[in-house]
Scaffold this active site. Structure first.
Site, PDB file in Angstrom:
ATOM      1  N   ASP A   1      -5.308 -12.886   0.854  1.00 39.31           N
ATOM      2  CA  ASP A   1      -5.670 -12.244   1.192  1.00 39.31           C
ATOM      3  C   ASP A   1      -7.464 -11.617   0.856  1.00 39.31           C
ATOM      4  O   ASP A   1      -8.075 -10.940   1.177  1.00 39.31           O
ATOM      5  CB  ASP A   1      -5.528 -10.825  -0.007  1.00 39.31           C
ATOM      6  CG  ASP A   1      -6.403  -9.327   0.515  1.00 39.31           C
ATOM      7  OD1 ASP A   1      -5.691  -8.984   1.941  1.00 39.31           O
ATOM      8  OD2 ASP A   1      -5.620  -8.342  -0.453  1.00 39.31           O
TER       9      ASP A   1
ATOM     10  N   HIS B   1       0.940  -1.370   0.176  1.00 40.61           N
ATOM     11  CA  HIS B   1      -0.214   0.005   0.074  1.00 40.61           C
ATOM     12  C   HIS B   1       1.206   1.354   0.021  1.00 40.61           C
ATOM     13  O   HIS B   1       0.964   2.021   1.089  1.00 40.61           O
ATOM     14  CB  HIS B   1      -1.006  -0.096   1.454  1.00 40.61           C
ATOM     15  CG  HIS B   1      -2.010  -1.217   1.468  1.00 40.61           C
ATOM     16  ND1 HIS B   1      -2.824  -0.730   0.291  1.00 40.61           N
ATOM     17  CD2 HIS B   1      -2.228  -2.502   1.483  1.00 40.61           C
ATOM     18  CE1 HIS B   1      -3.895  -2.012   0.384  1.00 40.61           C
ATOM     19  NE2 HIS B   1      -3.009  -2.513   1.536  1.00 40.61           N
TER      20      HIS B   1
ATOM     21  N   ARG C   1      10.819   4.695 -17.023  1.00 46.06           N
ATOM     22  CA  ARG C   1      11.676   5.240 -17.289  1.00 46.06           C
ATOM     23  C   ARG C   1      11.504   5.765 -15.223  1.00 46.06           C
ATOM     24  O   ARG C   1      12.026   5.908 -14.728  1.00 46.06           O
ATOM     25  CB  ARG C   1      11.180   6.631 -16.866  1.00 46.06           C
ATOM     26  CG  ARG C   1      11.453   6.997 -18.831  1.00 46.06           C
ATOM     27  CD  ARG C   1      11.262   8.685 -19.343  1.00 46.06           C
ATOM     28  NE  ARG C   1      11.133   8.122 -20.762  1.00 46.06           N
ATOM     29  CZ  ARG C   1       9.905   8.535 -21.184  1.00 46.06           C
ATOM     30  NH1 ARG C   1       9.257   8.525 -20.668  1.00 46.06           N
ATOM     31  NH2 ARG C   1      10.609   8.522 -23.007  1.00 46.06           N
TER      32      ARG C   1
ATOM     33  N   ASN D   1      -0.516  -5.037  -6.737  1.00 51.61           N
ATOM     34  CA  ASN D   1      -1.643  -4.183  -5.448  1.00 51.61           C
ATOM     35  C   ASN D   1      -1.393  -2.729  -5.024  1.00 51.61           C
ATOM     36  O   ASN D   1      -0.340  -3.798  -4.124  1.00 51.61           O
ATOM     37  CB  ASN D   1      -2.456  -5.679  -5.509  1.00 51.61           C
ATOM     38  CG  ASN D   1      -2.858  -6.667  -6.579  1.00 51.61           C
ATOM     39  OD1 ASN D   1      -2.999  -8.065  -6.312  1.00 51.61           O
ATOM     40  ND2 ASN D   1      -3.995  -6.221  -7.454  1.00 51.61           N
TER      41      ASN D   1
END
Length: 381
Positions: free
Chosen positions: A268, A189, A221, A213
């Site tokens: 999850d 996150h 770049r 995720n």
């Protein structure tokens, strides 16, 4: 079970490879190296025997939430996943108030001490608002080491992992703190750059929370965290292999660059895993589950999964075409190693817990054993 039992005739996946017509000897609650000549045998011809699955990132199941459920509800969630082959599960929290999380950590630490769960994972509140996913933005905070230490202490030695956006103020110091206390620092996150991610790894981070995720996409770049996490031998990358969170090419890319030794399949999972579609709560946020896909009612973000690890195994071996040995590494051995419990679980070796899964030729679960007792009696029809 009898004192000694021989599981015979199956294709057995050992750390050294696949043994055709193999045998696994169970003596009480452990795997043994030998059995008496008169020990009863169970013929598992045409089946696989693999180690019990180890899920190091799981928020609940069976209609129960590890973040907010009662003890009985938590045990229901744990049992739901056991029915699908997960004999070891870490209970993951979503973001909440600090005092609430501390109280919950104290409660779940008792279940860890009893051996019902393998510890606690704090996913939040120390995450980036712009990569919050299904976390309540109003409850997020920077990873101040004092706050991180408060949650670790509240878990009474049962904290296994903390997910951090390590680029936030206090992030690097918190990684060092976690490493000093033997707790896995997981990068997730996050809105970190490539360089910031490298700094966090050098400070002691060892896991990528659900790679791809809730983090910046790979750029040519600005490679961002994904490149840093895939290339570093010190990192184990979590993958949610449910067909929703990842395109098959993304999974293949992770296996190609990290190799089977550095991938950990996770669920999850949230409450709906093994339970069904409907309206649920993930922490304080409402979630709708439709066709087994969980999304926030407000905003539509994916809100965890309804995955069980048997489905992740079958998909990896069939749709993704991964070698069974590699799937076993990712679903059992690697998470056990990351959690520091590979002396007891994660592989079929003498002296370890008799945690195993019987699969048929199509990789469907036909039996689950935990510590020598059948959770799912073998169905060999």
């Amino acid at each position: 079970m009898a004192v000694s039992t021989v599981l015979a005739g199956a294709r057995v996946v050992l750390p050294t490879g696949i043994v055709e017509n193999g045998r696994v000897i169970v003596d009480g609650g452990r795997i043994a190296g030998a059995a008496p000549a008169d020990a009863p045998a169970l013929d598992l011809a045409g089946h696989w025997v693999v180690p019990g699955f180890v899920d190091m990132h799981n928020h609940g199941g069976g209609g129960a939430s590890f973040t907010s459920g009662t003890v009985d509800e938590i045990l229901t969630g744990v049992h739901t996943h056991r029915l699908h082959g997960t004999t070891t599960v870490v209970a993951s929290f979503v973001t909440g108030e600090m005092d609430f999380l501390s109280t919950r950590a104290g409660l779940l630490s008792e279940l860890a001490e009893q051996g019902e769960i393998a510890g606690i994972h704090f996913e939040g509140p120390f995450i980036a608002p712009c990569r919050k996913g299904a976390h309540d933005e109003t409850l997020l905070r920077d990873p101040d080491p004092a706050d991180v230490r408060k949650l670790v202490d509240a878990a009474r030695g049962q904290a296994r992992m903390v997910t951090l956006a390590t680029e936030l103020p206090g992030g690097i110091d918190s990684v060092r703190l976690l490493a000093e206390h033997g707790v896995v620092a997981a990068i997730g996150h996050t809105d970190a750059t490539y360089e910031q991610t490298v700094e966090a790894i050098d400070a002691g981070a060892t896991v990528a929370t659900h790679l791809y995720n809730a983090m910046p996409a790979l750029g040519h770049r600005a490679p961002g965290p994904i490149a840093a996490l895939l290339e570093d031998e010190r990192i184990t990358v979590e993958l949610i292999n449910d067909g929703t969170h990842l395109h098959p090419a993304a999974l293949e890319l992770a296996f190609h660059h990290a190799g089977p030794r550095r991938v950990a399949f996770i669920t999850d999972a949230m409450d709906a895993a093994g339970f069904g579609d409907g309206r649920y709560m993930l922490g304080p946020l409402a979630v709708d589950v439709k066709d087994s896909v969980a999304r926030l009612v407000e905003g539509g973000s994916i809100a965890g999964s309804t995955l069980t690890l048997d489905r992740a195994f079958k998909r990896a071996a069939t749709v993704d075409g991964l070698p069974v040995e590699s799937v076993v590494q990712a679903i059992s051995a690697n998470p056990a190693r990351v959690l520091g419990i590979d002396d007891r679980v994660g592989s079929l070796e003498p002296g370890k817990d008799a945690d195993l899964v019987v699969l048929d030729a199509a990789f469907d679960v036909k039996g689950v054993m935990r510590k020598g007792a059948w959770v799912v009696e073998p169905d060999l029809a």
